[in-house]
Write an enzyme that holds these catalytic residues in place. Structure first.
Site, PDB file in Angstrom:
ATOM      1  N   HIS A  34       0.848  -1.192   0.000  1.00  0.00           N
ATOM      2  CA  HIS A  34       0.000   0.000   0.000  1.00  0.00           C
ATOM      3  C   HIS A  34       0.885   1.244   0.000  1.00  0.00           C
ATOM      4  O   HIS A  34       2.090   1.169   0.243  1.00  0.00           O
ATOM      5  CB  HIS A  34      -0.802   0.103   1.305  1.00  0.00           C
ATOM      6  CG  HIS A  34      -1.690  -1.031   1.625  1.00  0.00           C
ATOM      7  ND1 HIS A  34      -3.040  -0.997   1.399  1.00  0.00           N
ATOM      8  CD2 HIS A  34      -1.444  -2.238   2.207  1.00  0.00           C
ATOM      9  CE1 HIS A  34      -3.594  -2.126   1.827  1.00  0.00           C
ATOM     10  NE2 HIS A  34      -2.646  -2.895   2.323  1.00  0.00           N
ATOM     11  N   GLU A 116       2.697  -0.731   4.300  1.00  0.00           N
ATOM     12  CA  GLU A 116       2.492   0.614   3.765  1.00  0.00           C
ATOM     13  C   GLU A 116       3.841   1.243   3.434  1.00  0.00           C
ATOM     14  O   GLU A 116       4.799   1.110   4.197  1.00  0.00           O
ATOM     15  CB  GLU A 116       1.816   1.515   4.813  1.00  0.00           C
ATOM     16  CG  GLU A 116       0.464   1.062   5.285  1.00  0.00           C
ATOM     17  CD  GLU A 116      -0.693   1.508   4.377  1.00  0.00           C
ATOM     18  OE1 GLU A 116      -0.430   2.193   3.359  1.00  0.00           O
ATOM     19  OE2 GLU A 116      -1.830   1.157   4.697  1.00  0.00           O
ATOM     20  N   HIS A 155      -2.534  -3.008  -3.364  1.00  0.00           N
ATOM     21  CA  HIS A 155      -3.917  -2.841  -2.902  1.00  0.00           C
ATOM     22  C   HIS A 155      -4.851  -2.686  -4.098  1.00  0.00           C
ATOM     23  O   HIS A 155      -5.970  -3.192  -4.110  1.00  0.00           O
ATOM     24  CB  HIS A 155      -3.991  -1.610  -1.983  1.00  0.00           C
ATOM     25  CG  HIS A 155      -5.195  -1.581  -1.106  1.00  0.00           C
ATOM     26  ND1 HIS A 155      -5.487  -0.528  -0.284  1.00  0.00           N
ATOM     27  CD2 HIS A 155      -6.203  -2.488  -0.923  1.00  0.00           C
ATOM     28  CE1 HIS A 155      -6.621  -0.788   0.369  1.00  0.00           C
ATOM     29  NE2 HIS A 155      -7.068  -1.971  -0.004  1.00  0.00           N
TER      30      HIS A 155
HETATM   31 ZN   LIG Z   1      -4.054   0.662   0.544  1.00  0.00          ZN
END
Ligand SMILES: [Zn+2]
Length: 187
Positions: A34, A116, A155
């Site tokens: 992400h 992330e 994602h």
């Molecule tokens: Zn995401």
């Protein structure tokens, strides 16, 4: 990079309350990449830590008020400096994917590890972020034999039309090259 009891020894640990148990604790079989920045497009500060610990001050930015009720987390964040922050133990279920589907299975949070990158879909990621990401993936592959290099997705791949991260700014070929260079030790 060492992983002990689901935690990276080299990471800064900021424990998020936004997690629960995986339905099958032994099924950790994909990695989701992400990106995040708070406020959107701004880097630095501890706003991401605050979001994942439900302590984001609503009055600090108009965008924060808009996401006030969000209860989300990821397992780890790789900042633009290369620093890694871990929020949820890898064997627990973090809340990063939302409504999602991968290879015929829905609810990817059940079986995925969410990583992330501090960034946006339009801004080039930092060299150190690719290096750290490859190191982290290598450590995860070592620690969880149910993971595979072939089961890493963005994602946007598992929630198409709804999510666009990590975006066109993420160089997948570069990641594949870095991962392939690294032998995976199996004992
Ligand atoms: Zn995401």
């Amino acid at each position: 990079m060492n992983i002990t009891d689901g935690w990276l020894s080299a990471a800064k640990r900021v424990v998020s309350p936004n997690f629960d148990m995986r339905p099958d604790a032994t099924d950790i079989s994909m990695i989701v990449i992400h990106c995040i920045s708070l406020p959107p497009g701004e880097f630095g500060g501890d706003w991401i830590d605050r979001l994942f610990t439900n302590t984001l001050p609503q009055d600090a930015h108009p965008y924060f008020a808009a996401i006030e009720d969000l209860k989300v987390s990821a397992h780890a964040l790789i900042r633009r400096t290369g620093e890694i922050v871990q929020y949820v133990a890898f064997h627990e279920r973090a809340w990063h994917a939302g409504e999602s589907s991968y290879a015929g299975r829905t609810c990817c949070n059940d079986f995925a590890i969410g990583i992330e990158l501090e960034g946006t879909a339009e801004t080039a990621y930092m060299d150190i972020q690719y290096e750290r990401l490859a190191e982290l993936i290598a450590a995860l592959l070592d620690c969880y034999p149910t993971l595979s290099r072939r089961r890493i997705a963005g994602h946007s791949d598992i929630a198409p039309g709804r999510k666009n991260d990590p975006g066109p700014s993420f160089d997948w070929c570069r990641l594949w090259r870095l991962i392939e260079r690294r032998p995976v030790a199996r004992t």
